[in-house]
Design an enzyme around this catalytic site. Sequence first.
Site, PDB file in Angstrom:
ATOM      1  N   TRP A 102      14.859  -2.615  -6.204  1.00 47.80           N
ATOM      2  CA  TRP A 102      14.911  -1.582  -5.299  1.00 47.80           C
ATOM      3  C   TRP A 102      14.424  -1.515  -3.833  1.00 47.80           C
ATOM      4  CZ3 TRP A 102      18.582   1.269  -7.157  1.00 47.80           C
ATOM      5  CH2 TRP A 102      18.672   1.402  -8.947  1.00 47.80           C
ATOM      6  N   ASP A 172       8.926   5.198  -2.308  1.00 46.48           N
ATOM      7  CA  ASP A 172      10.255   5.660  -3.416  1.00 46.48           C
ATOM      8  C   ASP A 172       9.276   5.812  -4.688  1.00 46.48           C
ATOM      9  OD1 ASP A 172      12.119   5.764  -5.399  1.00 46.48           O
ATOM     10  OD2 ASP A 172      13.091   3.753  -4.626  1.00 46.48           O
ATOM     11  N   LYS A 196      14.114  10.353 -14.137  1.00 41.38           N
ATOM     12  CA  LYS A 196      13.279   9.655 -14.841  1.00 41.38           C
ATOM     13  C   LYS A 196      11.950  10.586 -15.280  1.00 41.38           C
ATOM     14  CE  LYS A 196      14.355   5.695 -12.031  1.00 41.38           C
ATOM     15  NZ  LYS A 196      15.163   4.854 -13.058  1.00 41.38           N
TER      16      LYS A 196
END
Length: 360
Positions: A102, A172, A196
Amino acid sequence: MSRIFNFCAGPATLPTAVLERAGGELADWHGTGMSIMEMSHRSKEFVGVAEKAEQDLRDLMGIPDNYKVLFMQGGASSQFTMIPMNLLRGGSKADYINTGQWSTKAIKEAKRFCEVNVAASTEGNNFTSAPSQAELNLSPDAAYVHYTPNETIGGVEFDYVPDTGDVPLVADYSSSILSEAIDVSKFGLIYAGAQKNIGPAGLCVVIVREDLLGNTIEGTPTMFDYKVAADNGSMYNTPPTYSWYLAGLVFEWLKEQGGVEAMAELNRRKAEKLYGFIDTNDFYANPVAKNNRSRMNVPFTLADAGLDKTFLAESEQAGLMNLAGHRSVGGMRASIYNAVPEDGVDALIAFMADFAKRHG
């Protein structure tokens, strides 16, 4: 109703109580005779839902008054582009810390708009650790510093918040938001895809300090301007109303559980149990440095990779779903977010012990 234990990395499991409440309200929300997903986002009813969701999130995270909370579309991946568009503010360089896939994707997008200094990277050890503060080669002229506190795929988590001085820190938090208390004031911007620990896919929460708004690069689309979103209460266009509503239910549920402090203790127990079992059983292994092991995403391998398919087939039969590792790394991965109950982790450990006994 029969519920399995879902260890998916995202879209991830949601609290059963939230799903049951949403199901009861689906066709007729609070006696209105319609579903909340059918309502105008401008209606007083939905505006009330939206405002309460924001306030509950502020309460849970202790978000200071000088930060805007935005409920946006496009997932966290859209933020890879929106962050440089909004935060360069006349600068030409940004620092990025690379600890996994990511981070790598965020760096790739940022390079479209500015010079990227990779302040540290753990690619050399296959992203199995996070760099220490001393290893960060930060630029004095960076517009911001970006990092990923928890890498979902590799299961790597920072055990500290980087000190970037006066340079805004961007994080993030997609896979670890609301899993423990954090000091929001240390950050210029926090963003997190919802699927999530917040709610269903289709929503991204952005928490941004007010002084960072209003100076986008030339050519920034209106929809990508954080100030436009802030000035319009995240409703410049029609937002993902049902995802926003469900996120609000999750925030209420978190408060009922005792808030992020209670979740942090639960998550600590779950992770310690699972890692403790892996470390004491030669049949399984985790490659991540112990001080950087994720509390949310636990990757592990079997001593014999030829048994992977058997492990997955048998675990599904046992009601333990979505344990396959990411396609890019293989192996197994158990994502144990807030809504995964402790007895789910207990059931997984019991299965793993039995599987090792039968196949080891």
